[in-house]
Design a protein around this motif. Sequence first.
Motif, PDB file in Angstrom:
ATOM      1  N   LEU A  81       0.823  -1.209   0.000  1.00 13.06           N
ATOM      2  CA  LEU A  81       0.000   0.000   0.000  1.00 13.06           C
ATOM      3  C   LEU A  81       0.856   1.258   0.000  1.00 13.06           C
ATOM      4  O   LEU A  81       0.524   2.255  -0.647  1.00 13.06           O
ATOM      5  CB  LEU A  81      -0.954   0.006   1.197  1.00 13.06           C
ATOM      6  CG  LEU A  81      -2.103  -1.002   1.130  1.00 13.06           C
ATOM      7  CD1 LEU A  81      -2.886  -0.999   2.435  1.00 13.06           C
ATOM      8  CD2 LEU A  81      -3.009  -0.696  -0.036  1.00 13.06           C
ATOM      9  N   LEU A  82       1.959   1.230   0.706  1.00 11.11           N
ATOM     10  CA  LEU A  82       2.872   2.371   0.751  1.00 11.11           C
ATOM     11  C   LEU A  82       3.470   2.632  -0.633  1.00 11.11           C
ATOM     12  O   LEU A  82       3.535   3.783  -1.088  1.00 11.11           O
ATOM     13  CB  LEU A  82       3.976   2.121   1.778  1.00 11.11           C
ATOM     14  CG  LEU A  82       4.960   3.253   2.003  1.00 11.11           C
ATOM     15  CD1 LEU A  82       4.231   4.482   2.542  1.00 11.11           C
ATOM     16  CD2 LEU A  82       6.046   2.827   2.957  1.00 11.11           C
ATOM     17  N   VAL A  83       3.865   1.607  -1.338  1.00 12.68           N
ATOM     18  CA  VAL A  83       4.422   1.753  -2.686  1.00 12.68           C
ATOM     19  C   VAL A  83       3.355   2.308  -3.640  1.00 12.68           C
ATOM     20  O   VAL A  83       3.624   3.218  -4.433  1.00 12.68           O
ATOM     21  CB  VAL A  83       4.981   0.407  -3.196  1.00 12.68           C
ATOM     22  CG1 VAL A  83       5.296   0.469  -4.683  1.00 12.68           C
ATOM     23  CG2 VAL A  83       6.221   0.020  -2.407  1.00 12.68           C
ATOM     24  N   VAL A  84       2.142   1.804  -3.560  1.00  9.46           N
ATOM     25  CA  VAL A  84       1.061   2.293  -4.416  1.00  9.46           C
ATOM     26  C   VAL A  84       0.773   3.767  -4.122  1.00  9.46           C
ATOM     27  O   VAL A  84       0.555   4.569  -5.035  1.00  9.46           O
ATOM     28  CB  VAL A  84      -0.210   1.424  -4.237  1.00  9.46           C
ATOM     29  CG1 VAL A  84      -1.421   2.071  -4.885  1.00  9.46           C
ATOM     30  CG2 VAL A  84       0.029   0.024  -4.810  1.00  9.46           C
ATOM     31  N   ALA A  85       0.790   4.157  -2.847  1.00 15.47           N
ATOM     32  CA  ALA A  85       0.545   5.555  -2.475  1.00 15.47           C
ATOM     33  C   ALA A  85       1.637   6.466  -3.027  1.00 15.47           C
ATOM     34  O   ALA A  85       1.350   7.556  -3.543  1.00 15.47           O
ATOM     35  CB  ALA A  85       0.455   5.686  -0.963  1.00 15.47           C
ATOM     36  N   ILE A  86       2.870   6.047  -2.953  1.00 17.63           N
ATOM     37  CA  ILE A  86       3.984   6.848  -3.477  1.00 17.63           C
ATOM     38  C   ILE A  86       3.850   7.009  -4.988  1.00 17.63           C
ATOM     39  O   ILE A  86       4.024   8.104  -5.531  1.00 17.63           O
ATOM     40  CB  ILE A  86       5.339   6.213  -3.092  1.00 17.63           C
ATOM     41  CG1 ILE A  86       5.569   6.362  -1.586  1.00 17.63           C
ATOM     42  CG2 ILE A  86       6.481   6.854  -3.869  1.00 17.63           C
ATOM     43  CD1 ILE A  86       6.756   5.581  -1.062  1.00 17.63           C
ATOM     44  N   ILE A  87       3.524   5.948  -5.687  1.00 20.44           N
ATOM     45  CA  ILE A  87       3.339   6.022  -7.136  1.00 20.44           C
ATOM     46  C   ILE A  87       2.188   6.966  -7.467  1.00 20.44           C
ATOM     47  O   ILE A  87       2.261   7.763  -8.412  1.00 20.44           O
ATOM     48  CB  ILE A  87       3.114   4.612  -7.731  1.00 20.44           C
ATOM     49  CG1 ILE A  87       4.404   3.795  -7.643  1.00 20.44           C
ATOM     50  CG2 ILE A  87       2.624   4.691  -9.170  1.00 20.44           C
ATOM     51  CD1 ILE A  87       4.252   2.341  -8.001  1.00 20.44           C
ATOM     52  N   SER A 133       2.491  10.391  -9.705  1.00 23.38           N
ATOM     53  CA  SER A 133       1.660  10.533 -10.909  1.00 23.38           C
ATOM     54  C   SER A 133       0.872  11.832 -10.886  1.00 23.38           C
ATOM     55  O   SER A 133       0.748  12.512 -11.911  1.00 23.38           O
ATOM     56  CB  SER A 133       0.695   9.359 -11.028  1.00 23.38           C
ATOM     57  OG  SER A 133       1.396   8.164 -11.171  1.00 23.38           O
ATOM     58  N   ALA A 134       0.331  12.198  -9.732  1.00 23.41           N
ATOM     59  CA  ALA A 134      -0.432  13.441  -9.615  1.00 23.41           C
ATOM     60  C   ALA A 134       0.447  14.649  -9.889  1.00 23.41           C
ATOM     61  O   ALA A 134       0.023  15.600 -10.562  1.00 23.41           O
ATOM     62  CB  ALA A 134      -1.059  13.539  -8.228  1.00 23.41           C
ATOM     63  N   ILE A 135       1.674  14.635  -9.399  1.00 24.64           N
ATOM     64  CA  ILE A 135       2.601  15.750  -9.641  1.00 24.64           C
ATOM     65  C   ILE A 135       2.918  15.870 -11.124  1.00 24.64           C
ATOM     66  O   ILE A 135       2.912  16.961 -11.696  1.00 24.64           O
ATOM     67  CB  ILE A 135       3.888  15.562  -8.801  1.00 24.64           C
ATOM     68  CG1 ILE A 135       3.568  15.722  -7.316  1.00 24.64           C
ATOM     69  CG2 ILE A 135       4.970  16.534  -9.234  1.00 24.64           C
ATOM     70  CD1 ILE A 135       4.700  15.315  -6.388  1.00 24.64           C
ATOM     71  N   ILE A 136       3.165  14.765 -11.770  1.00 26.14           N
ATOM     72  CA  ILE A 136       3.501  14.777 -13.195  1.00 26.14           C
ATOM     73  C   ILE A 136       2.310  15.255 -14.031  1.00 26.14           C
ATOM     74  O   ILE A 136       2.462  16.071 -14.934  1.00 26.14           O
ATOM     75  CB  ILE A 136       3.984  13.386 -13.649  1.00 26.14           C
ATOM     76  CG1 ILE A 136       5.353  13.094 -13.044  1.00 26.14           C
ATOM     77  CG2 ILE A 136       4.036  13.281 -15.160  1.00 26.14           C
ATOM     78  CD1 ILE A 136       5.824  11.673 -13.218  1.00 26.14           C
ATOM     79  N   LEU A 137       1.117  14.775 -13.721  1.00 24.99           N
ATOM     80  CA  LEU A 137      -0.065  15.187 -14.479  1.00 24.99           C
ATOM     81  C   LEU A 137      -0.349  16.677 -14.316  1.00 24.99           C
ATOM     82  O   LEU A 137      -0.755  17.343 -15.266  1.00 24.99           O
ATOM     83  CB  LEU A 137      -1.279  14.369 -14.058  1.00 24.99           C
ATOM     84  CG  LEU A 137      -1.273  12.910 -14.533  1.00 24.99           C
ATOM     85  CD1 LEU A 137      -2.481  12.164 -13.981  1.00 24.99           C
ATOM     86  CD2 LEU A 137      -1.244  12.831 -16.035  1.00 24.99           C
ATOM     87  N   ALA A 138      -0.123  17.228 -13.143  1.00 30.10           N
ATOM     88  CA  ALA A 138      -0.345  18.657 -12.925  1.00 30.10           C
ATOM     89  C   ALA A 138       0.621  19.489 -13.762  1.00 30.10           C
ATOM     90  O   ALA A 138       0.238  20.500 -14.357  1.00 30.10           O
ATOM     91  CB  ALA A 138      -0.192  18.993 -11.447  1.00 30.10           C
TER      92      ALA A 138
END
Length: 158
Positions: free
Chosen positions: A17-23, A27-32
Amino acid sequence: MKNTKSVRGGFTLIELLLVVAIIGILSAIILASLSSSKSKGKDGAIEEALLHARSQASLFYLANSNSYNNVCANTTAGNVRSAYVNLQDAASKSGVSLVRNAAGNTTTATCNDTALGWAAEVPLKAAGANQMWCVDDSGKSRMENGSSLSNSSDVTCN
């Protein structure tokens, strides 16, 4: 004596879950940042289309007996097109409609023409609220804060 401890392999649910949260955060930073780049690209395309409109208007002026009349309309003089196609292209990239011979505003693209001059302005996407790109027959091509075309016969960028 043999070691009877068993070695457990794999990851725990919390680690996964920690790895999925980091990804997800990355992803949100890149999309913004991609969204901002897309708006800046549209602004560049608007500026380029208006630059082409200015060149086309000069050709139209010469072919139209040294007059800018109808340079904003979908017409030709001799075999030379008006600047309309370029202006329409800039307006569509901004997501607004093109109006002719009207007072400018920040929600439409405006092009005014008279016999002696012409000017056009289009709202920008990424530059901020009320930012317009304006070009005119005197060679001006720049960003304006708000509309610079005050009435239907105004053919000068401020």
